[in-house]
Design an enzyme around this catalytic site. Sequence first.
Site, PDB file in Angstrom:
ATOM      1  N   GLN A 298     -17.207 -57.633 -38.402  1.00 26.39           N
ATOM      2  CA  GLN A 298     -17.099 -56.636 -39.020  1.00 26.39           C
ATOM      3  C   GLN A 298     -18.595 -55.625 -38.389  1.00 26.39           C
ATOM      4  OE1 GLN A 298     -15.510 -59.264 -42.280  1.00 26.39           O
ATOM      5  NE2 GLN A 298     -16.845 -57.719 -42.721  1.00 26.39           N
TER       6      GLN A 298
ATOM      7  N   HIS B 238     -14.395 -53.187 -36.841  1.00 26.17           N
ATOM      8  CA  HIS B 238     -14.551 -51.871 -37.149  1.00 26.17           C
ATOM      9  C   HIS B 238     -15.042 -51.331 -36.604  1.00 26.17           C
ATOM     10  CE1 HIS B 238     -14.854 -53.754 -41.733  1.00 26.17           C
ATOM     11  NE2 HIS B 238     -13.547 -53.451 -41.625  1.00 26.17           N
TER      12      HIS B 238
ATOM     13  N   CYS C 288     -12.866 -39.572 -27.697  1.00 28.28           N
ATOM     14  CA  CYS C 288     -13.053 -38.427 -27.532  1.00 28.28           C
ATOM     15  C   CYS C 288     -11.131 -37.969 -28.538  1.00 28.28           C
ATOM     16  CB  CYS C 288     -11.414 -38.234 -26.023  1.00 28.28           C
ATOM     17  SG  CYS C 288     -11.021 -36.389 -25.616  1.00 28.28           S
TER      18      CYS C 288
ATOM     19  N   CYS D 242      -7.965 -37.009 -27.286  1.00 27.37           N
ATOM     20  CA  CYS D 242      -6.843 -38.224 -26.309  1.00 27.37           C
ATOM     21  C   CYS D 242      -7.134 -39.607 -26.770  1.00 27.37           C
ATOM     22  CB  CYS D 242      -6.900 -38.377 -24.131  1.00 27.37           C
ATOM     23  SG  CYS D 242      -8.444 -38.747 -23.858  1.00 27.37           S
TER      24      CYS D 242
ATOM     25  N   GLY E  75     -21.952 -64.181 -43.236  1.00 25.59           N
ATOM     26  CA  GLY E  75     -22.390 -63.015 -43.723  1.00 25.59           C
ATOM     27  C   GLY E  75     -21.269 -62.201 -44.020  1.00 25.59           C
TER      28      GLY E  75
HETATM   29 ZN   LIG Z   1     -10.023 -37.101 -24.370  1.00 25.81          ZN
END
Ligand SMILES: [Zn+2]
Length: 237
Positions: free
Chosen positions: A99, A117, A125, A128, A185
Amino acid sequence: MNISQARRFLGMCDRILVITGAGISSESGIPTFRGAGERWRDRHVSELATPAAFEEDPRLIWDWYSYRREIVARSEPNAAHIALANWAKGRTGVTLVTQNVDGLHERAGHPEVAHIHGSLWHNRCTECDKEREDLALLYPELPRSPCCGALERPAIVWFGERLPAKTREQALAAAMDAEAIVTIGTSGKVATAASLVRIGKLRHAEIFDVNPEHSCIEANSRFAGLAGEIIPQLLAA
Ligand SMILES: [Zn+2]
């Protein structure tokens, strides 16, 4: 099981899922940044880690992530990260799902890590969704993607966002298949960890929980203490 029984048991398993949470990194001095009461520059963390906050003020959010990258860059993997990495290197059939976004498992030499995560060291980006690694600590100008020249965002799963599909599937498959699951943990309050454990349990996996505090993980065996002390005993290479 006590710790030496657990070590022997794990030594005989072919398929093991290890799930790590904030507790393993807090022993390296890294704050969790997911707690409800935590603040940065007078804002609640839960207000910063959202797509809406980024849309509103990308500079602020990138500054927050720069601050977090700097903390991690100054920290070191601890004995638990290192023992886990060395143990995993010596065997097949281990899946590590974390995590944590800090990359300390990789820095400890862990062969393969599934980041449910996301990662502090990846940018995505906004055009995209392509991701790339970037180790910059500061962005005097907001980062732009080499693919589209568009604004990049941290490749982190924010509040209200879905987990990355591929990683989620990999974690689910590992939970379905595991003979043993070791949680380290994690409070068990993060839904993903708790549901992976539940799936494993339904499939009769043996569950081991390592945690200095009481967690809500439904474990068969609990080892109360610091990961840095317990993991080197439990996962002897
Ligand atoms: Zn891109």
